[in-house]
Write a protein that holds these residues in place. Structure first.
Motif, short mmCIF file in Angstrom:
data_model
loop_
_atom_site.label_atom_id
_atom_site.label_comp_id
_atom_site.label_asym_id
_atom_site.label_seq_id
_atom_site.Cartn_x
_atom_site.Cartn_y
_atom_site.Cartn_z
N MET A 141 -2.66 85.25 -33.47
CA MET A 141 -2.51 83.94 -34.10
C MET A 141 -2.67 84.01 -35.62
O MET A 141 -2.06 83.26 -36.36
N PHE B 232 1.72 84.69 -35.77
CA PHE B 232 2.26 83.35 -35.54
C PHE B 232 2.92 82.83 -36.80
O PHE B 232 2.36 82.88 -37.90
N VAL C 207 -8.13 77.98 -31.52
CA VAL C 207 -7.15 78.99 -31.13
C VAL C 207 -7.38 79.45 -29.69
O VAL C 207 -6.47 79.96 -29.05
N HIS D 31 -2.00 76.16 -26.11
CA HIS D 31 -1.08 77.10 -26.76
C HIS D 31 0.04 77.51 -25.81
O HIS D 31 1.17 77.75 -26.26
#
Length: 297
Positions: free
Chosen positions: A90, A94, A144, A150
């Motif tokens: 992440m 990302f 996260v 997610h």
């Protein structure tokens, strides 16, 4: 499946083949040590306490490898390693803006500097499954580590990206095949075909109720795999080429000959060589070959 994991499992395929639960557990622990802890490990942690796995052939970090490592971690029950991997993904992979916003850059230097500016869909597929499994196993955390949120975001992006005119989805909305990269309209067999191969390769054996294991059946199995793959290529990779055109005919003949000789004949003799060692005696096909050799001898 970490230490003691076998105690929470039903009888595994390895146990059905005659391996003891202790031997299986020892092998699992050895595999984890070699990949994540030993002198030849591929897993590393940075100064921030985040983790990544190295593509040793290219000296970079890839979504494919990171998503596979996360799959291993969740199945071993190693939430600590899973979270370190996902945290690295992440932070460094990302993409929050641009044409591929919401996807993950497929190659990154271990320092965190991107080597590319786009995704490779197999990474997104595995990330989604990893997070589904993590949410089911450990529940959601915060930020996260709110796994299920997610997952929903990744899959929504994969399916709906581009509906507002910017970007591209990972699945073609008409034929539902995953793309090689979002902006192309062709796919990659490695992303979604293994189960097709299994079905087609097993058909000749199923027709004989798994009681006949010989060279003709193996050749038929190879031919069916080649036929499936040849047709797939004609429909999705060589679109516009007629099956009856010279190119189409040569392509299909080449696929079938290769399937019969490589997947059929070569696999048969390799199987016979392995069976002769006794390594396949736990399986019906191996026992059948050994029994036939005994009768001939």
């Amino acid at each position: 499946m970490g230490a003691g994991a076998m105690g929470h499992m039903e009888t595994s395929l390895f146990e059905q083949c005659g391996y003891s639960r202790e031997a299986i557990q020892a092998r699992l622990e050895r595999n984890w040590y070699e990949m994540f802890e030993g002198p030849d490990k591929i897993y590393w942690e940075n100064d921030e306490g985040l983790g990544y796995v190295m593509d040793t052939g290219n000296h970079d970090v890839r979504t494919e490898g990171m998503s596979y490592a996360m799959m291993i971690a969740v199945q071993y029950g190693r939430k600590d390693v899973f979270d370190k991997l996902w945290g690295w993904v992440m932070k460094y992979m990302f993409m929050t803006e641009g044409l591929h916003q919401g996807y993950f850059v497929w190659s990154v230097d271990p320092s965190g500097v991107p080597n590319a500016d786009g995704p490779a869909p197999d990474g997104e597929e595995y990330f989604a499954m990893d997070l589904f499994l993590a949410s089911a196993r450990w529940g959601d955390g915060e930020g996260v580590y709110e796994y299920s949120r997610h997952v929903r975001s990744i899959l929504h992006t994969c399916v709906h990206q581009g509906e507002d005119g910017e970007g591209y989805p990972m699945w073609n909305p008409e034929n539902h095949l995953i793309k090689f990269i979002p902006e192309t309209e062709w796919t990659d067999p490695s992303y979604h075909l293994p189960h097709f191969y299994e079905v087609f390769a097993e058909l000749p054996f199923a027709l004989t109720r798994y009681r006949v294991f010989n060279l003709p059946i193996s050749m038929a199995s190879g031919a069916l795999v080649a036929l499936e793959y040849g047709v797939y290529l004609m429909l999705f990779r060589y679109r516009g080429v007629s099956f009856l055109s010279p190119r189409g005919v040569i392509h299909m003949i080449s696929e079938l000959v290769g399937g019969v000789l490589i997947a059929g004949v070569m696999s048969w003799y390799l199987y016979r060589a392995i069976a002769a060692t006794g390594a396949l005696d736990r399986f019906a096909s191996g026992r059948a070959l050994r029994d036939d050799a005994d009768r001939r001898g």
